[in-house]
Enzyme design. Structure first.
Site, mmCIF file in Angstrom:
data_model
loop_
_atom_site.group_PDB
_atom_site.id
_atom_site.type_symbol
_atom_site.label_atom_id
_atom_site.label_comp_id
_atom_site.label_asym_id
_atom_site.label_seq_id
_atom_site.Cartn_x
_atom_site.Cartn_y
_atom_site.Cartn_z
ATOM 1 N N HIS A 227 -23.420 -30.913 -29.961
ATOM 2 C CA HIS A 227 -22.207 -30.321 -29.390
ATOM 3 C C HIS A 227 -21.098 -31.331 -29.098
ATOM 4 C CE1 HIS A 227 -24.707 -26.853 -29.014
ATOM 5 N NE2 HIS A 227 -25.363 -27.262 -27.948
ATOM 6 N N LYS A 326 -29.077 -33.299 -17.404
ATOM 7 C CA LYS A 326 -29.592 -32.138 -16.670
ATOM 8 C C LYS A 326 -30.044 -32.573 -15.281
ATOM 9 C CE LYS A 326 -30.952 -29.345 -20.597
ATOM 10 N NZ LYS A 326 -29.941 -28.295 -20.518
HETATM 11 C C1 BG6 Z 1 -27.718 -25.724 -25.670
HETATM 12 C C2 BG6 Z 1 -28.678 -26.787 -25.179
HETATM 13 O O1 BG6 Z 1 -27.469 -25.893 -27.037
HETATM 14 O O2 BG6 Z 1 -26.504 -25.858 -24.942
HETATM 15 C C3 BG6 Z 1 -28.953 -26.597 -23.717
HETATM 16 O O3 BG6 Z 1 -29.904 -26.700 -25.929
HETATM 17 C C4 BG6 Z 1 -27.666 -26.616 -22.935
HETATM 18 O O4 BG6 Z 1 -29.846 -27.589 -23.230
HETATM 19 C C5 BG6 Z 1 -26.657 -25.645 -23.549
HETATM 20 O O5 BG6 Z 1 -27.941 -26.262 -21.613
HETATM 21 C C6 BG6 Z 1 -25.285 -25.818 -22.908
HETATM 22 O O6 BG6 Z 1 -24.412 -24.848 -23.375
HETATM 23 P P1 BG6 Z 1 -23.988 -23.629 -22.442
HETATM 24 O O7 BG6 Z 1 -22.972 -22.903 -23.245
HETATM 25 O O8 BG6 Z 1 -25.236 -22.834 -22.194
HETATM 26 O O9 BG6 Z 1 -23.453 -24.246 -21.192
#
Ligand code: BG6
EC number: 1.1.1.49
Length: 457
Positions: A227, A326
């Site tokens: 991301h 996290k």
């Molecule tokens: C996901 C991750 O792709 O994105 C997660 O695997 C993370 O660990 C999440 O918490 C964060 O994205 P959002 O949109 O849920 O805040």
């Protein structure tokens, strides 16, 4: 939007991703843009009936307040087929039940998706078949390359949607509008005026029973490799001529081809840490290594920070620091653009002379521009002032945006094959330095802001 007919076939229909994210997103999309003709097929290894599947879809649609004639029609026509998608004959039989353009959404673990693609190679495929795959896309550059070769033996690259839901987030897309539609930003969006960029995604969530996946990925692969590098690409790219798939994805790819670890020195420019027991807003989090399914010998980090360079004319010398973790005390998800000091501040000013900072929040969908302005007291005393604006929240959830691309056959917001490989290439030196223990694995109590010694971003 197209007026053609699409069958969205979700592989892994009984999974958490389907219920929690995909179906609500579909429900929202069909509520707000009902002019699409969509058929919904669920496939999985469970012995479900159509009725069972429809009740799951209905419950999930309800979480998104989905309503209207199109939603009702999709629900009434939803079908389920028990299938072993690693078996060619079974897969062929599943495809035979689908009409119009077929989009296969692999909501299954990557190893199953890879086997299913092998099975697809010996199936007579419907024209225009779309394949949508979740991250992680491979486990390193070499495996991503192999997977790409395998996929393009099945369908052309334009029909492969590598999903990164951050590309569907309204704030990430707002960066494009902010930069390219405002003359006050794009001309200063470069090394001449910007000192550093930080992209941060701190979460209060812990492991949430995801050890099976997360303990092998860690914060680096879960967030930065995927991301946050996509967000970096959007912040760093040159303006594309259009926002269509070809131009937009090429502009991102160019930025990422120029991206590497700062000074090519991962030991000096990366940090990693793991949470220990602590409490977050009254919620107790156990020590990460005591969570069910965690293998302590993997040394998985739950907080990662890496500084990258983007070696282009626009960005030479500007550090881009990406951080995600996290179990932190506060959710903080933002892009922080720190401007350089003015070339000359006329003598006579006092007070706040810190350079301007632009913060684009990824969570609350807003922007804040911190400036120095003359305060109300002495005429040449500068006070810090913040101009704030809410971005429109975006009518669609990130996954609705992504699904719209899949249903409409537009891969603009999906990750191109070479870019998926490149993102592994970019982080590989860091993963190697960590595996060789060149960077200590530090710890921080859950609920804190990370290891005390880490400098403020
Ligand atoms: C996901 C991750 O792709 O994105 C997660 O695997 C993370 O660990 C999440 O918490 C964060 O994205 P959002 O949109 O849920 O805040």
């Amino acid at each position: 939007m197209t007026d053609s007919e699409t069958t969205l076939c979700i592989l892994g229909a009984s999974g958490d991703l389907t219920f929690r994210l995909l179906l609500p997103a579909l429900g929202q999309l069909l509520t707000e843009e009902p002019d699409r003709t969509v058929h919904l097929v669920g496939a999985g290894i469970d012995d479900w009936t159509d009725e069972k599947w429809r009740s799951v879809v209905a419950d999930s649609f309800a979480t998104a307040d989905a309503s209207g004639a199109t939603v009702e029609a999709v629900l009434a026509g939803a079908r389920y087929r028990k299938s072993d998608i690693t078996d060619s004959e079974d897969f062929a039989a599943l495809l035979d039940t689908c009409s119009g353009t077929v989009a296969l959404y692999f909501a299954v673990p990557p190893a199953v998706a890879a086997k299913a693609c092998t099975a697809l190679e010996s199936v007579d495929l419907p024209d225009g078949l779309i394949l949508a795959l979740e991250k992680p896309f491979g486990t390193d550059e070499a495996s991503a390359q192999l997977l790409n070769k395998q996929l393009t033996r099945v369908v052309p690259e334009e029909q492969v949607h590598r999903i990164d839901h951050f590309l569907g987030r309204s704030t990430v897309l707002n960066v494009l509008g902010l930069r390219f539609a405002n003359r006050v930003f794009e001309p200063v969006w470069s090394r001449e005026h910007i000192e550093s960029v930080a992209i941060r995604y701190d979460e209060t969530l812990g492991l949430e029973n995801r050890a099976g996946y997360y303990d092998k990925a860690g914060a680096m692969v879960d967030m930065i490799q995927s991301h946050l590098l996509q967000v970096l690409a959007i912040v760093a790219m040159d303006p594309p001529a259009t926002l269509d798939a070809a131009d937009f994805r090429e502009a991102k790819a160019t930025a990422l081809r120029a991206t590497s670890v700062w000074n090519h020195d991962p030991a000096a420019n990366s940090r990693r840490a793991r949470y220990t027991a602590g409490s977050i807003n009254g919620r107790e989090l156990p020590n990460y290594v005591d969570e069910g399914g965690v293998d302590v010998t993997r040394n998985t980090e739950t907080l990662a920070e890496v500084t990258f360079a983007v070696a282009t004319h626009r960005w030479a010398g500007v550090p881009f620091t990406l951080r995600s973790g996290k179990g932190l005390g506060e959710k903080c998800s933002e892009i922080v653009i720190r401007f350089r000091q003015v070339s000359l501040l006329p003598a006579g000013f006092d007070g706040s002379t810190e350079p301007s900072v632009l913060r684009l929040s990824l969570g609350a969908d807003k922007m804040a521009l911190e400036l120095n302005l003359n305060g109300p007291g002495a005429p040449f005393h500068l006070d810090r002032a913040t101009l704030e604006a809410d971005f429109s929240e975006g009518e669609r959830r990130a996954y609705s945006e992504v699904l719209a691309g899949i249903i409409d056959g537009d891969p603009s917001l999906s990750v191109r094959g070479d870019t998926a490989e490149r993102c592994w290439h970019i982080v590989q030196p860091v993963l190697e330095a960590w595996a060789a223990d060149q960077v200590p694995l530090e710890d921080y109590p859950a609920g804190s802001s990370g290891p005390k010694a880490w400098p403020e971003l």
